[in-house]
Scaffold this active site. Structure first.
Site, PDB file in Angstrom:
ATOM      1  CB  THR A 133      42.456  42.724  43.906  1.00  0.00           C
ATOM      2  OG1 THR A 133      43.089  41.689  43.017  1.00  0.00           O
ATOM      3  CG2 THR A 133      41.780  43.834  43.011  1.00  0.00           C
ATOM      4  CG  ASP A 134      47.412  40.904  42.392  1.00  0.00           C
ATOM      5  OD1 ASP A 134      46.462  40.610  42.070  1.00  0.00           O
ATOM      6  OD2 ASP A 134      48.395  39.908  42.544  1.00  0.00           O
ATOM      7  CD  GLU A 135      42.532  40.171  39.114  1.00  0.00           C
ATOM      8  OE1 GLU A 135      41.623  40.542  38.321  1.00  0.00           O
ATOM      9  OE2 GLU A 135      42.474  38.858  39.447  1.00  0.00           O
ATOM     10  CE1 TYR A 159      37.056  41.398  42.078  1.00  0.00           C
ATOM     11  CE2 TYR A 159      39.219  41.155  40.831  1.00  0.00           C
ATOM     12  CZ  TYR A 159      38.395  41.367  42.095  1.00  0.00           C
ATOM     13  OH  TYR A 159      39.136  41.111  43.604  1.00  0.00           O
ATOM     14  CE  LYS A 163      38.129  44.762  45.286  1.00  0.00           C
ATOM     15  NZ  LYS A 163      37.549  44.637  46.881  1.00  0.00           N
TER      16      LYS A 163
END
Ligand code: NAD
Ligand code: DAU
Length: 354
Positions: A133-135, A159, A163
């Site tokens: 993810t970009d997060e 989260y 990741k």
């Protein structure tokens, strides 16, 4: 030849499996634990398709993974399985650490033991693709350029931290053991089969039920939205032609504020399913912000575009229209999954605004 997909009964995973079997004859072994987010109904059209082999199980079960690898000898693993909802990670991070970190570690070890017994040609051809993810890159200021593949890792939620950890494990298994991995970091997806805890399907479901449309904080947070089928074609392209060890950022060059997203969904609903009580915009309700809420994400997708020739097929206007139509035509799907555990979650997260 076959591929092993983890988390293939979730939102993106099920879109990927359906897409894959539409484009190719190559069987898919689909390993999914069927948590609250996994739904075999998404894959009902494959019920009689022998190319889809579904196995209910946990990526933390190394015995099961070893057995699946020996039995089916896949040429690639595409790893989607994860706990994926930021708000849930704030209420209860433990499952995120277990599945996203321990699970990825267990999968990598099983993949390494399987792969190391291959001859050199097969070793070279094998792939472990990690869906991220970009997060992991944290939050951007308004004038900062979008995230590239070399942006600093600055995860801010349980989260995204889980990741980010999984991304580091994947990188290390390549660097240390030579496992042929690729990783993709994608922006916010939307489209069919997304669980209605996430912004777009939540807004559609609540509007149709005449319930408040909860907007966190001032609603000016920015996300970069991509139609799910475009994410699937990007992953297929990375699998086909991605460089071993490389990271690819995937996004739609489509930054929008949350309130603009909600208003666009409302405009479509007002046209397609007008409410006699008036525009659904009357239901917009500003609620307490998400703790640690990232202000802005944006993806620089030039690497995958220039090196692999990938481009999204949908604009936000075309993708959101397809999505709203899908939810309007599949309200039974929504009704079946928004019972039981879902109701408990909504009451806990939104309280009086539920
Ligand atoms: P999802 O929550 O809809 O689906 C996750 C799936 O994984 C479910 O089917 C669930 O049953 C399964 N699963 C969970 N724990 C498991 C375990 N221990 N063992 C086996 N299966 C397990 O998630 P999604 O939105 O489809 O996201 C899929 C992947 O893509 C995730 O890795 C996520 O981090 C990543 N991602 C999502 C987005 C997005 O906008 N949704 C964007 C970028 C990246
Ligand atoms: O950026 C990629 C990520 O996108 C993925 O890695 C995650 O798995 C996925 O869940 C998604 O994370 P977000 O937190 O951005 O998605 P969510 O749909 O939960 O929220 C989108 C934005 O809308 C975010 O700024 C929070 C806001 N929001 C969300 C909900 C559920 C609201 O304002 N109200 C809400 O009720």
């Amino acid at each position: 030849m076959s591929i092993l997909v983890t988390g293939g009964a979730g939102f993106i995973g099920s879109n990927f499996v359906l897409d894959w079997l539409e484009q190719s004859a190559e069987p898919v072994i689909n390993l999914d634990k069927l948590t609250y987010a996994g739904n075999l109904e998404n894959l009902r059209s494959l019920d009689k398709d022998s190319r889809h082999i579904f196995v209910q199980g946990d990526i933390c079960d190394c015995g099961l993974i070893n057995q699946l690898l020996q039995e089916h000898t896949p040429r690639a693993i595409i790893h989607f399985a994860a706990e994926s909802h930021v708000d849930r990670s704030i209420h209860g991070p433990a499952d995120f650490m277990r599945t996203n970190i321990d699970g990825t570690f267990i999968l990598l070890e099983a993949a390494r033991n399987y792969w190391k017994s291959f001859d050199n040609t097969a070793k070279h051809q094998f792939r472990f693709h990690h869906v991220s993810t970009d997060e992991v890159y944290g939050s951007l200021l308004p004038d900062e350029p979008p995230f590239t593949e070399t942006s600093l890792y600055q995860p801010n939620s349980p989260y995204s931290a889980s990741k980010a950890s999984s991304d580091h494990l994947v990188r290390a298994w390549h660097h240390t053991y030579g496992l042929p991995v690729t990783t993709s970091n994608c922006s916010n997806n939307y489209g069919p089969y997304q669980f209605p805890e996430k912004l777009i399907p939540l807004i559609i479901a609540n509007a149709l039920a005449g319930k408040p449309l909860p907007i966190y904080g001032d609603g000016r947070q920015i996300r970069d939205w991509l139609y799910v089928a475009d994410h699937c074609t990007a992953i297929r392209r990375v699998l086909e032609a991605g460089q071993v060890g490389a990271i690819y950022n995937i996004g739609g060059w489509n930054e929008m504020t949350n309130i603009d997203i909600v208003q666009q969904v409302i405009r479509l609903l007002d046209t397609l399913r007008p409410d006699p009580a008036g525009s659904y915009s009357r239901l917009i309700t500003y609620v307490t912000d998400r703790p640690g809420h990232d202000r802005r994400y944006a993806i620089d997708a030039r690497k995958i575009e220039q090196q692999l020739g990938w481009r999204p097929a949908e604009t936000f206007a075309t993708g959101i229209e397809k999505t709203v139509h899908w939810y309007l035509n599949n309200q039974d799907w929504v009704n079946r999954i928004t019972s039981g555990e879902y109701r408990t979650w909504i009451a806990r997260q939104y309280g009086d605004c539920a």
